[in-house]
Structures are given as structure tokens and as C-alpha cells.
Design an enzyme around this catalytic site. Structure first.
Site, short mmCIF file in Angstrom:
data_model
loop_
_atom_site.label_atom_id
_atom_site.label_comp_id
_atom_site.label_asym_id
_atom_site.label_seq_id
_atom_site.Cartn_x
_atom_site.Cartn_y
_atom_site.Cartn_z
CG HIS A 315 21.20 56.89 37.76
ND1 HIS A 315 21.20 56.51 39.08
CD2 HIS A 315 22.12 56.11 37.15
CE1 HIS A 315 22.08 55.53 39.26
NE2 HIS A 315 22.65 55.27 38.10
CE1 TYR A 429 31.51 58.37 40.54
CE2 TYR A 429 30.52 56.26 40.03
CZ TYR A 429 30.46 57.49 40.65
OH TYR A 429 29.34 57.83 41.38
CB THR A 442 26.62 56.34 45.19
OG1 THR A 442 26.72 57.59 44.51
CG2 THR A 442 25.39 55.56 44.71
#
Length: 596
Positions: A315, A429, A442
Site C-alpha cells: 500500500h 474509516y 486519500t
């Protein structure tokens, strides 16, 4: 000589790949300090009733926030703004966000890497494992060449359906191109590693018959699974892996390590065929047994014994939106323009120049480390539980007909489900892309809102006082969620700004952490119980990830033309099946209200 000359490009766009790059707003906006603090307190109030957070704690935080706004806050904010202006080549969040990922010492599997599964090839005969793997790899090479030649059509997003105003190409800002000529992929099966040529020395893509022949040879290897695979070492915490990696290099494995590191990506051929259940899918594609993984690679394509395929990605380098462009292009190219058929005759040729097994020298000390890594990994993955549910009366078309946001409805159902299971709100979230800005990553959508909680209580308790108002409460919750989504996409959330303020205080100014960042409220807000994410695409079958906290849930969900559904993980301490059941009954509750 092979019969087929593969087409090297997905397409050749008339607009260069980076055509709209200059349209990107240079800077991700930094919200006003007062706006961020107001949004933070508003979101905090929605958590009142959480066992860890009462009205007194929230009151104390409001008092501290007011002090912060009067004393330290403005100077920290001003310093952040000036730092942002000095770093005009990027956004204020980029550096600290990379650091967050890269400084973490947690293992990559379960803590960071998610997975997405491809839908099966519509032509069932093409789902033969080696045939599908070949077609996916060839399509991935086409994507690589199309991108590097800058003829991949620009990625354009629209903030409004009616506006159709191009905001920015998305994928390429995450991809770091290199002048290094990389010719092979890393293939792993049963813990054995191979380098396989996919690009010829002249830059063209290899013939698909050659690639399929190599993969077929690898599949036909009859040796039992490798019980001392070095792949296990990549599952450990990063300090341990850094040490063992150095030891591997010093033990005469430099050449093999360079081959692994320089591979374009990793392809895993899994023998497992039990992937058509949520448990089987998560077990195979989220983590596997660890022997046939190399978690340092940016992404891994996995193909199971029955032809089901998935993408597991690291990620730090980018986010789901970037991955989806690659994912979609590869799926549609490999299924509509396959490079090879299931019954293509493979010539008998010497393949020694096309693929080679990589060998690793491991001494007794390294074998001990591998055994420990394997044991720890089995313990960690063994505690992960998964459950899934779907509901067919609610779907994308129905929800649009009812003029409610599909994502807003799914997020509300998650809140209702948790309220039914636990009786209180929880920190939630939802990730939102800020790819409309240069080097945007993000922002967080805080889906646990006051409006969602009011609707959740009314639905969960079937309160007579609210029964006649539930339809309005659902729509108010969706409207609020839509507002938060729009704000987040434009960089007007509060989480990244708070993150930047804390980083500025601690790392730029060298101050002690301001009190608002270590009180009970901030800790509760950022101890995420409901980590949620969705990536909608006709190419995606299902996706998933592990919880981000030991007592949390990893909630992957999707809205499709014929259904809505969720795929949820948790560790042993939580009732994942109970949450799924509660969410599915919430789907039914919401449907009955909307359809009433």
C-alpha cells in the site's frame, strides 16, 4: 520459433497519457484551522455513547481545542502552510504519508496489503490455470508498454455527472518510471521461485506460447511444497526482515535477491481450488501460507488451481484508485482479446533461456529463522475470521431509482449493523481518493455521523417515536454522507490536516505533541473499529483486508447491478458472523422503509 506475434499495446490513445497532467491543481488545499477543528468536534460528538467516550471527555476535548485555536494552533498551521509553499513540487501530505507507511515496523501481510479478486473469464474453458495466468501476464505487459510509451488513454474523473470537466489523469502519478530495462517477472509455486522472461531484449513482449510453456513446466514440477521457503521471511516485522535480508545477501544470495527485486511483479500459481467461499478466498488471496509470497513486491497476481485470479498489493506506493486502472485494463484485455487459447498446442522447445529457478543458500541459523517466521505467520493468520453476506433486493439501480446514494446506504447499513450488535457507535474509516490534486493520496470520510447515528438508533430499536420519520432520517444520513464525500474528495476533510499539524509540531518545530493529539477523544477517534472500503468495477468479484486494530473489523463492501454485499474480517475477539448477520438484516430494514 513461435507462431503467435502478440500485440504489444492495449491501445494507442490519440491523447498522450499525461495530456491532462498540467490541469492538476498544484497543491492539495490545506483547510482553514477553524474549519478542521469544527469538523473534528462534530465527528467526535457522533461517537458519544461509545463505552470509551462519554460527554465529559468530549467536553474536555472541546475546551482543549478552543485553547489550541487561541495559542499553539495558529502558529503550527502557519508553519504547515509555509512548508507547503516551499515544497511546491508536491502536496503537504505526500512526504509524511509515505513515512507513515515506511516507518511502520509491522509486517505487511494483514496490516497493510489488501486483495481484489477478478471475475472469472466469461469463457469457462479459458479459466484453465496456466491459460488464464498467461493471458493476464501478457495483458499486464501490454499495459506496461502502453504506459511507458505514453499512449495509455488518460485517466479522467468527473466530480459531477453533468459537469464532464476533466480533473486529472490518476494512475500515472503513482508510477515511478525508470530507464532500467526490466525483462522478467517473479513466479512462485509451492515455495519455489523462478524468474520468467516476459519482455524480449528488443523490448517486444514474448510470444504467449513461450510464456505458457514456461508456466506449464513450473506447474508440472512434482516436488512437494518447500518447507524452508525464504518467502516466509517477508511475512515478519520489518526490523526482523531487514536483518534476515542482509544475512541472506551476505550468505551468497545476492544474485537471486537482485533477480527478485528487479522483477516487474510477482505471479503466484496456487494449487488451491477452494476459493469460491469467503473463507477460501481470504485464506488464499489475502495471505496464503506465506511460502509462496514475496510481500515486498508492489503487487502480486495470484491464480488459483481453478483459474480464479486476484491482485494483492502493497500500500505504500499508492491507493486503490490507482490499482483499479491496471486491474480493469488487464481484465478486459485478457478476456476480450486473449493472447492464447486453452487448447493452443505448445511446441517442445528448450526453455532454459526463458525461465530459471532461483536458488537460495540457507544455513542452519537461517532455517531456524524461517521456521520461526512460518510459525508466527500461521498463528497470526489462524486467528483471522471471515464472513460474507449479500442482499438482492437492494442494488445499484434500485437505489438510484429511490434517489439515495448507494454508498451512503451501505455505510448507513454498517452503522445500523454495528448498533444492533454492540449497542453503540464506533470510530469508522472510509477512504476517499484525492487524485484530483497533484500527489494527492486519500482523505477520510467519517461515516459515523450524528445523522447516521440517529437513523441507526431508529432502525435498530424500531422506536415508535421515530418509525414515521425513518425514511427522512435515512435520506438525511445519505445527504450528510454525500456532503462529507464531496468535501473529502476536494481535500476538505479533517483527518489529513490534523495529521499534517501533528507532523509539523513534532518534526518541523520539534515540539512536544500538543495535548489534543493524545487525549482520550483523539485516541478513540483513531482507534478504528470499522475500517471500510469499496472499489466498484465490473471486473471485481470480491475484495478484502484485515482489521486495522486487534478488536476491529475489516469491512469490504460492494454495490452491484443485481445486489449489494459485504465481506468482513475480524480476529478471534470479535463476532464477525454476528456483524454480517446484523448488516444483512439492516439491508432488509432499509429496503422495507424505502419500498414502503
Amino acid at each position: 520459433n513461435y507462431a503467435t506475434k502478440v500485440e504489444d499495446y492495449l491501445h494507442k490513445s490519440t491523447l498522450p497519457t499525461y495530456h491532462f497532467q498540467q490541469c492538476l491543481p498544484r497543491l492539495l488545499p490545506i483547510p482553514k484551522l477553524e474549519d478542521t477543528m469544527s469538523r473534528y468536534i462534530q465527528s467526535l460528538k457522533a461517537l458519544e455513547g461509545n463505552p470509551k467516550l462519554d460527554a465529559f471527555a468530549i467536553y474536555d476535548t472541546e475546551r482543549d481545542v478552543n485553547q489550541f485555536l487561541k495559542i499553539d494552533g495558529p502558529f503550527i498551521h502557519e508553519t504547515l502552510v509555509k512548508e507547503n509553499e516551499r515544497n511546491s513540487h508536491t502536496s503537504y501530505i505526500t512526504g509524511p504519508w509515505f513515512d507513515m507507511y515506511l516507518k511502520s515496523r509491522l509486517p505487511l501481510p494483514l496490516n497493510y496489503n489488501p486483495f481484489l479478486t477478478y471475475k472469472r473469464d466469461p469463457n469457462e474453458l479459458m479459466n484453465d490455470q496456466v491459460t488464464r495466468a498467461t493471458n493476464i501476464v501478457i495483458s499486464a505487459m501490454r499495459f506496461k508498454k502502453t504506459l511507458e510509451s505514453e499512449v495509455l488513454s488518460p485517466e479522467v474523473f468527473y466530480m459531477k455527472e453533468t459537469a464532464k470537466s476533466p480533473l486529472i489523469q490518476n494512475l500515472v502519478k503513482y508510477v515511478q518510471l525508470s530507464s532500467l530495462v526490466i525483462l522478467h517477472i517473479l513466479v512462485i509455486r509451492n515455495g519455489y521461485f523462478y524468474k520468467v522472461t516476459t519482455i524480449n531484449k528488443d523490448g517486444s513482449i514474448v510470444n504467449p506460447e513461450q510464456l505458457k510453456s514456461c508456466l506449464q513446466r513450473i506447474k508440472e514440477d512434482s516436488r512437494p511444497p518447500h518447507d524452508q521457503s525464504v518467502g516466509y521471511l517477508t511475512t515478519t516485522d520489518r526490523d526482523t526482515w531487514a536483518d534476515t535480508r542482509s544475512q541472506l545477501v551476505k550468505s551468497g544470495n545476492l544474485s537471486s535477491m537482485l533477480d527478485v527485486d528487479s522483477a516487474i511483479f510477482c505471479l503466484v500459481l496456487e494449487d488451491s481450488v477452494d476459493v469460491d467461499t469467503p473463507e477460501g478466498s481470504v485464506s488464499t488471496f489475502l495471505h496464503g501460507d506465506g511460502a509462496s509470497r514475496w510481500y515486498d513486491k508492489s503487487f502480486t497476481i495470484l491464480v488459483a488451481g481453478n483459474g480464479d485470479a486476484a491482485l494483492n498489493f502493497e500500500h505504500a506506493w499508492g491507493d486503490g484508485v490507482a490499482v483499479m486502472r491496471f486491474f480493469n485494463e488487464v481484465f478486459f484485455d485478457s478476456t476480450t482479446k486473449p493472447s492464447i487459447l486453452h487448447d493452443t498446442t505448445l511446441p517442445s522447445e528448450d526453455l532454459s533461456e526463458c525461465f530459471q529457478q532461483l536458488h537460495f543458500s540457507v544455513d542452519d541459523k537461517m532455517k531456524h529463522l524461517i521456521r520461526k517466521a512460518k510459525s508466527d505467520y500461521e498463528k497470526a493468520t489462524g486467528s483471522l475470521k471471515v464472513a460474507a453476506g449479500k442482499y438482492e433486493k437492494l442494488n445499484k439501480n434500485y437505489l438510484k431509482l429511490k434517489k439515495v446514494s448507494p454508498d451512503g446506504i451501505l455505510q448507513l447499513a454498517i452503522q445500523v449493523g454495528h448498533h444492533k450488535l454492540c449497542g453503540h457507535p464506533a470510530a469508522t474509516y472510509e477512504s476517499c481518493s484525492t487524485s484530483a490534486f497533484k500527489h494527492g493520496r486519500t482523505e477520510t470520510i467519517r461515516s459515523c455521523t450524528l445523522e447516521a447515528q440517529e437513523a441507526a438508533r431508529a432502525i435498530a430499536q424500531d422506536d415508535a417515536e421515530y418509525r414515521s420519520k425513518v425514511n427522512d432520517l435515512i435520506r438525511k444520513s445519505c445527504n450528510r454522507h454525500n456532503e462529507l464525500t464531496r468535501n473529502a474528495a476536494m481535500g476538505a476533510g479533517f483527518d489529513r490536516h490534523l495529521f499534517g499539524l501533528r507532523h509539523t509540531a513534532e518534526n518541523i518545530l520539534g515540539w512536544e505533541t500538543p495535548s489534543i493529539f493524545h487525549d482520550l477523544s483523539y485516541g478513540t477517534m483513531n482507534h478504528i473499529i470499522l475500517s471500510t472500503s469499496t472499489l466498484s468495477s465490473p471486473a471485481v468479484d470480491i475484495g478484502g483486508f484485515a482489521p486495522v486494530t486487534p478488536d476491529g473489523f475489516g469491512v469490504g463492501y460492494g454495490v452491484k447491478d443485481d445486489m449489494i454485499g459485504c465481506n468482513i474480517t475480524s480476529y478471534d475477539v470479535r463476532d464477525v458472523h454476528g456483524l454480517v448477520d446484523a448488516i444483512v438484516t439492516s439491508f432488509d430494514d432499509i429496503y422495507n422503509v424505502l419500498d414502503g
